[in-house]
Design an enzyme around this catalytic site. Structure first.
Site, PDB file in Angstrom:
ATOM      1  N   ASP B 141     116.228 -26.608  96.221  1.00 18.38           N
ATOM      2  CA  ASP B 141     116.059 -26.714  94.764  1.00 18.38           C
ATOM      3  C   ASP B 141     116.320 -28.120  94.256  1.00 18.38           C
ATOM      4  O   ASP B 141     115.937 -28.459  93.137  1.00 18.38           O
ATOM      5  CB  ASP B 141     116.964 -25.693  94.055  1.00 18.38           C
ATOM      6  CG  ASP B 141     118.419 -25.793  94.487  1.00 18.38           C
ATOM      7  OD1 ASP B 141     119.040 -26.854  94.238  1.00 18.38           O
ATOM      8  OD2 ASP B 141     118.936 -24.828  95.069  1.00 18.38           O
ATOM      9  N   ASP B 211     123.769 -26.340 102.608  1.00 18.16           N
ATOM     10  CA  ASP B 211     123.540 -25.491 101.434  1.00 18.16           C
ATOM     11  C   ASP B 211     122.682 -24.311 101.903  1.00 18.16           C
ATOM     12  O   ASP B 211     121.481 -24.257 101.675  1.00 18.16           O
ATOM     13  CB  ASP B 211     122.826 -26.330 100.377  1.00 18.16           C
ATOM     14  CG  ASP B 211     122.561 -25.557  99.103  1.00 18.16           C
ATOM     15  OD1 ASP B 211     123.053 -24.422  98.981  1.00 18.16           O
ATOM     16  OD2 ASP B 211     121.845 -26.088  98.229  1.00 18.16           O
TER      17      ASP B 211
END
Lengths: 345, 345
Positions: B141, B211
């Site tokens: 993202d 992540d």
């Protein structure tokens, strides 16, 4: 935040859900109103907040946290009733143990109640030396009493809880929480906490713990100046108060007002702390910690360790959440909250 | 934890939901499979996880947190597609801004993404002096990139993200998150993070940020010894790694294993930290922070302040969550977790 503090005789004290036409709690009210009251306020029909949103699941919605819901799978409804003040439900959940719900809002689950009960109690009591007289407003489930009882210096524990049904239900379904009532130092009064505090002798308490419902609607005045003035009056110089103070993520506007009010009333120190409680909205709950003018209190540096002797652990079980590290850490706030709260000082 | 790290060519890396027959995510899969794929993997039919549990609401359920669900009211579905790796949904929520969902699990909401992105990035980067080379695994993202970019000492930011659709969708719908991709120091590789790390030159990075998605099923190996060995190899002496490491409330068993593995591999320091993220299960997320043998790293005492100069704030906005206080506080664990984690040392 286990109990609603509204006085039954004060018509200005309405639950927000009596005024709003949405949310599961409203449906609960309709449901229990339609149910059969077979004495003792117990109704038989399944509450709508359990059956209508996710079948077989309890869903918590409220105008206080619009647009989101936390749901728990229900194994069995153990109790549902309507007291003079609120709807009371106890259910066995699939993965959080037994759950206590008041007016559609989760008050405690066996799985995570330790975080709330331990923090709201030990944050104030560990911040002063040798607390002797403690007042608990609300907290009818007994969990705060259980935690206060760990402090051997305490000689007197007064509790004022408005709703006897909460006490009775907790004793029946949450024996590991309600064990707090068994302590011989406890003096339980069923009544209005606001009135109790107004009548309390000045300078009586070393600590006051306000285990209240949300500060919108009925409990609103518990977060306003007159109530804080009563608390301040009832405290001895350098005495401390800890009140449930909502979520940084959801209610920064409310917190801002509470902090402003507290700074006006409490001339000792005024602090905001927070902790993780998975089944509360946004997963956190906050506390206002204030001290009355007098001997200085630095809430961020706890001074009174908790007895971990065998007899205390035998009665109350070991501490599951609280320790001195997490005490100090609770006062560290994220940037967005620190900015607002610091601006009030 | 925005992206699935599974290699498309490794058949052992299946999503848990491909193997289990429950949860909203499973329904999503059925729904999108039944939908019309009009090229680019975009399907038109409404995903079942939005329509079938609470009408008009998105509900997040998973075998990883049985018996509970968090739901958000949906205003409008903005995107739904199926990449080679996962189902991708973006919707406008009523009260949390835009929301990114992968395989039925919320990855970020505009309202609370700051907590996760800032903490997973600044916990490692502020713990060392002058980080220069940083590797991000996952994080498609762009939010972690946005945060890494605040560190002016950084010269090179490599990112390996397996799913291009996540990058594209973020650029289109989350410009304030994907702004991280605009930094000229970023070198984006679309590919398998495990393979990327195996091929990385030894001793290259000052910091690695993982992540990742949950460590059950496909990403499982990202929490096991061989992967940690690759990370350790790629770090310079005294270099640091931060990996997403689940919730203390839900996955203490997984965390216990991760801590054990990390203590075997990383000969510097090994720590667990946690923070509040309302839209993650149980309202918290944890991180493993470890350093490679070499110059000592005391993660609890941050040393590198973040640039708050005008140009940095103009590009990336002000920090909303992180500060040095909350950095240190993140390492303070509740009693039940401290006991388990300390027993591994």
């Amino acid at each position: 935040m286990s109990t609603q503090e509204a006085s039954a005789t004060d018509s200005s004290l309405k639950r927000p859900r009596e005024e709003e036409d949405n949310g599961a709690a409203m449906e609960t009210e309709k449901s229990t109103a339609a149910g059969t009251d077979n004495g003792g306020g117990v109704t038989k029909e399944e509450p709508a907040c359990i059956s209508s949103i996710i079948p077989g699941w309890f869903s918590e919605t409220s105008p206080m946290w619009p647009g989101e819901a936390h749901s728990l799978k229900v194994e069995k409804i153990l109790f549902q009733g309507k007291s003079d003040y609120q709807d009371v439900i106890v259910f066995q959940s699939a993965t959080y143990g037994k759950v206590l719900v008041l007016d559609g809002v989760i008050q405690l689950t066996e799985r995570d109640e330790c975080a709330y009960q331990e923090m709201i109690t030990h944050l104030p009591l560990c911040s002063i030396s040798n607390p002797k007289k403690v007042l608990v407003i609300g907290g009818g489930d007994g969990g705060v009493l259980r935690e206060v009882a760990r402090h051997s210096s305490v000689e007197q524990i007064d509790m004022c809880e408005i709703d006897k049904m909460v006490v009775d239900v907790s004793k029946q379904y949450f024996p590991n929480v309600a064990i707090g009532f068994e302590d011989p130092r406890v003096n339980l009064v069923i009544g209005d906490g606001v009135a109790f505090l107004k009548n309390a002798a000045e300078g009586t308490y070393d600590a006051v713990i306000v285990d209240s419902s949300d500060p919108i609607g009925p409990a609103k005045e518990l977060f306003e100046k007159p109530f804080f003035e009563s608390v301040n009056r009832a405290l001895r110089p350098g005495g401390v108060v800890c009140t449930q103070a909502e979520s940084l993520w959801l209610h920064m506007d409310i917190i801002e007002d509470i902090v402003s009010n507290c700074r006006e009333i409490f001339k000792g120190s005024v602090n905001y702390a927070w902790t993780s409680v998975p089944t509360y909205p946004s997963g956190v709950i906050g506390f206002m910690l204030c001290s009355k003018e007098g001997p200085e209190v630095d809430f961020k540096k706890p001074v009174s360790p908790i007895d971990a002797d065998e007899s205390s652990i035998k009665s109350n079980g070991p501490l599951r959440f609280y320790n001195f590290e997490i005490h100090s850490a609770a006062f560290c706030l994220p940037a967005f909250a620190k900015k607002v709260i610091d601006s009030k000082s």
